[in-house]
Scaffold this motif. Structure first.
Motif, PDB file in Angstrom:
ATOM      1  N   UNK A  71       0.834  -1.195   0.000  1.00 35.97           N
ATOM      2  CA  UNK A  71       0.000   0.000   0.000  1.00 35.97           C
ATOM      3  C   UNK A  71       0.873   1.252   0.000  1.00 35.97           C
ATOM      4  N   UNK A  72       0.411   2.312  -0.657  1.00 36.76           N
ATOM      5  CA  UNK A  72       1.167   3.570  -0.704  1.00 36.76           C
ATOM      6  C   UNK A  72       0.896   4.424   0.533  1.00 36.76           C
ATOM      7  N   UNK A  73       1.498   5.607   0.542  1.00 29.46           N
ATOM      8  CA  UNK A  73       1.176   6.593   1.575  1.00 29.46           C
ATOM      9  C   UNK A  73      -0.267   7.051   1.402  1.00 29.46           C
ATOM     10  N   UNK A 119       5.255   3.302  10.922  1.00 29.06           N
ATOM     11  CA  UNK A 119       6.067   4.475  10.565  1.00 29.06           C
ATOM     12  C   UNK A 119       5.217   5.674  10.145  1.00 29.06           C
ATOM     13  N   UNK A 120       5.805   6.843  10.227  1.00 28.39           N
ATOM     14  CA  UNK A 120       5.091   8.094   9.955  1.00 28.39           C
ATOM     15  C   UNK A 120       4.524   8.162   8.541  1.00 28.39           C
ATOM     16  N   UNK A 121       5.244   7.620   7.549  1.00 22.67           N
ATOM     17  CA  UNK A 121       4.751   7.740   6.176  1.00 22.67           C
ATOM     18  C   UNK A 121       3.522   6.869   5.915  1.00 22.67           C
ATOM     19  N   UNK A 130       0.572  12.752  -3.857  1.00 23.85           N
ATOM     20  CA  UNK A 130       0.835  11.828  -4.964  1.00 23.85           C
ATOM     21  C   UNK A 130       2.213  11.189  -4.862  1.00 23.85           C
ATOM     22  N   UNK A 131       2.771  11.135  -3.668  1.00 26.67           N
ATOM     23  CA  UNK A 131       4.107  10.581  -3.495  1.00 26.67           C
ATOM     24  C   UNK A 131       4.107   9.109  -3.904  1.00 26.67           C
ATOM     25  N   UNK A 136      11.488   2.272   3.393  1.00 29.11           N
ATOM     26  CA  UNK A 136      11.769   0.835   3.494  1.00 29.11           C
ATOM     27  C   UNK A 136      11.138   0.226   4.750  1.00 29.11           C
ATOM     28  N   UNK A 137      11.037   1.008   5.825  1.00 29.51           N
ATOM     29  CA  UNK A 137      10.413   0.509   7.058  1.00 29.51           C
ATOM     30  C   UNK A 137       8.948   0.148   6.818  1.00 29.51           C
ATOM     31  N   UNK A 138       8.239   1.022   6.100  1.00 33.72           N
ATOM     32  CA  UNK A 138       6.830   0.747   5.825  1.00 33.72           C
ATOM     33  C   UNK A 138       6.702  -0.448   4.874  1.00 33.72           C
ATOM     34  N   UNK A 139       7.591  -0.567   3.916  1.00 33.41           N
ATOM     35  CA  UNK A 139       7.565  -1.723   3.007  1.00 33.41           C
ATOM     36  C   UNK A 139       7.826  -3.016   3.777  1.00 33.41           C
ATOM     37  N   UNK A 140       8.821  -2.994   4.670  1.00 29.99           N
ATOM     38  CA  UNK A 140       9.123  -4.200   5.464  1.00 29.99           C
ATOM     39  C   UNK A 140       7.950  -4.561   6.371  1.00 29.99           C
TER      40      UNK A 140
END
Length: 195
Positions: A71-73, A119-121, A130-131, A136-140
């Motif tokens: 999932x994105x921001x 994580x904050x993002x 639209x970032x 990497x923390x959110x991806x992990x």
């Protein structure tokens, strides 16, 4: 002021106008155009294709839902490029605090982690909304969920996250990022190769 002095001032002003017009009206725009043409993303607009079909841009975020995707921001404009922008809620806004609290609880539940580990993002939209990147923390954090939903080994998904983590420019300008669209495309191809 004498006539000759006024004429000299007028001549100086006219020469200055001509020089600045050439520099700022012709040379500077031409230099910017050349630099823009030299950039790799400028040639194709950063479009990403999959099997000959354009699926998105590496520079504009898009929404992915469901457990099988990273999932994105969050986006204040619902990932609509025509509605790009921030929420404009102040840091002291109770509405913003509630949104962040609700998102923290939702992400923690979805990823089966402690709310403090989010994580904050994962909780805040970028200024444009639209970032295309996440940390990497959110991806992990999302890797275990995605691996389970796709019936892939967690190490396969973790390897994809590592492979798609972009380091800061020159090693110190910015922070490491993971492009969500590119990671999800790689994930889709990895799932096809596993099956």
């Amino acid at each position: 002021m004498s006539a000759s002095s006024s004429l000299r001032s007028f001549g100086t002003a006219l020469r200055t106008l001509l020089v600045l017009t050439v520099i700022l009206g012709i040379l500077y725009p031409a230099a910017i155009l050349l630099v823009g043409r030299a950039m790799p993303a400028a040639a194709d607009g950063s479009l990403i294709s999959d099997h000959g079909t354009v699926v998105g841009s590496s520079l504009i975020g898009q929404d992915f839902t469901g457990d099988t995707w990273f999932h994105p921001r969050p986006s204040a404009g619902k990932y609509d490029a025509l509605n790009s922008g921030a929420s404009n809620l102040a840091p002291t806004s109770t509405d913003l605090a509630k949104q962040i609290s609700d998102l923290r609880a939702q992400v923690a539940k979805t990823e089966n982690v402690d709310p403090a580990a989010v994580p904050a993002d994962a909780l805040t939209a970028s200024a444009s909304g639209l970032d295309p990147d996440i940390s990497p923390e959110y991806a992990r954090l999302q890797s275990a969920r995605v691996a389970a939903a796709r019936h892939l080994p967690e190490e396969t998904v973790a390897r994809l996250v590592r492979k798609h983590t972009e380091q800061p420019l020159l090693g110190f300008i910015g922070t490491p990022t993971v492009n969500v669209l590119e990671l999800n495309l790689a994930l889709e191809h990895a799932a096809g190769n596993e099956g």
